[in-house]
Design an enzyme around this catalytic site. Sequence first.
Site, PDB file in Angstrom:
ATOM      1  N   TYR A   1      37.602  88.824  17.210  1.00 51.31           N
ATOM      2  CA  TYR A   1      37.703  87.531  16.531  1.00 51.31           C
ATOM      3  C   TYR A   1      36.824  87.523  15.283  1.00 51.31           C
ATOM      4  O   TYR A   1      37.265  87.124  14.198  1.00 51.31           O
ATOM      5  CB  TYR A   1      37.286  86.416  17.484  1.00 51.31           C
ATOM      6  CG  TYR A   1      37.369  85.031  16.881  1.00 51.31           C
ATOM      7  CD1 TYR A   1      38.596  84.379  16.764  1.00 51.31           C
ATOM      8  CD2 TYR A   1      36.227  84.368  16.434  1.00 51.31           C
ATOM      9  CE1 TYR A   1      38.676  83.106  16.210  1.00 51.31           C
ATOM     10  CE2 TYR A   1      36.300  83.107  15.884  1.00 51.31           C
ATOM     11  CZ  TYR A   1      37.524  82.473  15.775  1.00 51.31           C
ATOM     12  OH  TYR A   1      37.605  81.225  15.219  1.00 51.31           O
TER      13      TYR A   1
ATOM     14  N   SER B   1      35.567  81.178   9.693  1.00 54.23           N
ATOM     15  CA  SER B   1      34.651  80.679  10.709  1.00 54.23           C
ATOM     16  C   SER B   1      33.244  81.090  10.309  1.00 54.23           C
ATOM     17  O   SER B   1      33.061  81.998   9.485  1.00 54.23           O
ATOM     18  CB  SER B   1      35.004  81.295  12.067  1.00 54.23           C
ATOM     19  OG  SER B   1      33.968  81.126  13.012  1.00 54.23           O
TER      20      SER B   1
END
Length: 274
Positions: A155, A142
């Site tokens: 995350y 990401s």
Amino acid sequence: MNIQGKTALITGASRGIGRAIALEFAKQGAQRLLLVARDRQRLAEVAEEVESLGVEVVTLAIDLGQPVAVSIAIAQAWRDHGPIHILVNCAGVAHQAPFLQTRLPQVQEELATNLIGMYTITRLIARRMVAQQEGAIVNVSSLMGKLAAPTMATYSATKFAILGFSQALRGELAAHNVKVVALLPSLTDTDMVRNLQWFRWIVPITPQRVAQALVAGLAKGSNEILVGWQSHLAVWCNRIAPWVMEKILLLAAPLPRNQRKPYPELREAGAISR
């Protein structure tokens, strides 16, 4: 790498980016797709879409957090459907909360799915790819694997770890003609993020755009594939003036106003730069 005629296994294929990659690979002429997720019904729906494009589909409704079940499923799939040329590790979960309000079960779920699950299936398939001296492994990280953001500490940590894992694996497997690629989408409009509080000023991209960027990056032989102009701008800004990017992330984060004040180190950096 050319997708045409290849067999690919995609985790997290029942929705979002995984589903979009499955459909894009089918459009690009993949011969066979092995779709992995926990939700059997959703997998069947995606399989129906892919089959309508004339591509053979195998669904594997397994939990990547169960190593024994994963090992058995992969061994059977390899035996019954031939070698896998491309592995796409797309399965992932995200929980959002200020760090002091995080809950251990949610942290454990992110670590188990985003890292341990990816490790488990990658190890099984990488060994077989090395034996056949051919393959490509795509690990979906990401933009938060480059720029950590408030309220997404765990995350972000898992996505940073995926980049490190990919870089190490790339060096180890290169001699065996196995390529390792990291895919770094920015905020993508999927089911996973719709219940999260979005960051200010971020324009979401579509899963289809991410899938198309992956195909283009594989064709170019890219090691890291950033998706979207916002990602390129953010990474460039972080290289040139990291303190500015950190301040922007703090201001953009969905935090109460009194928690978005630049902390002393940022204020001092700003004063020095002036």
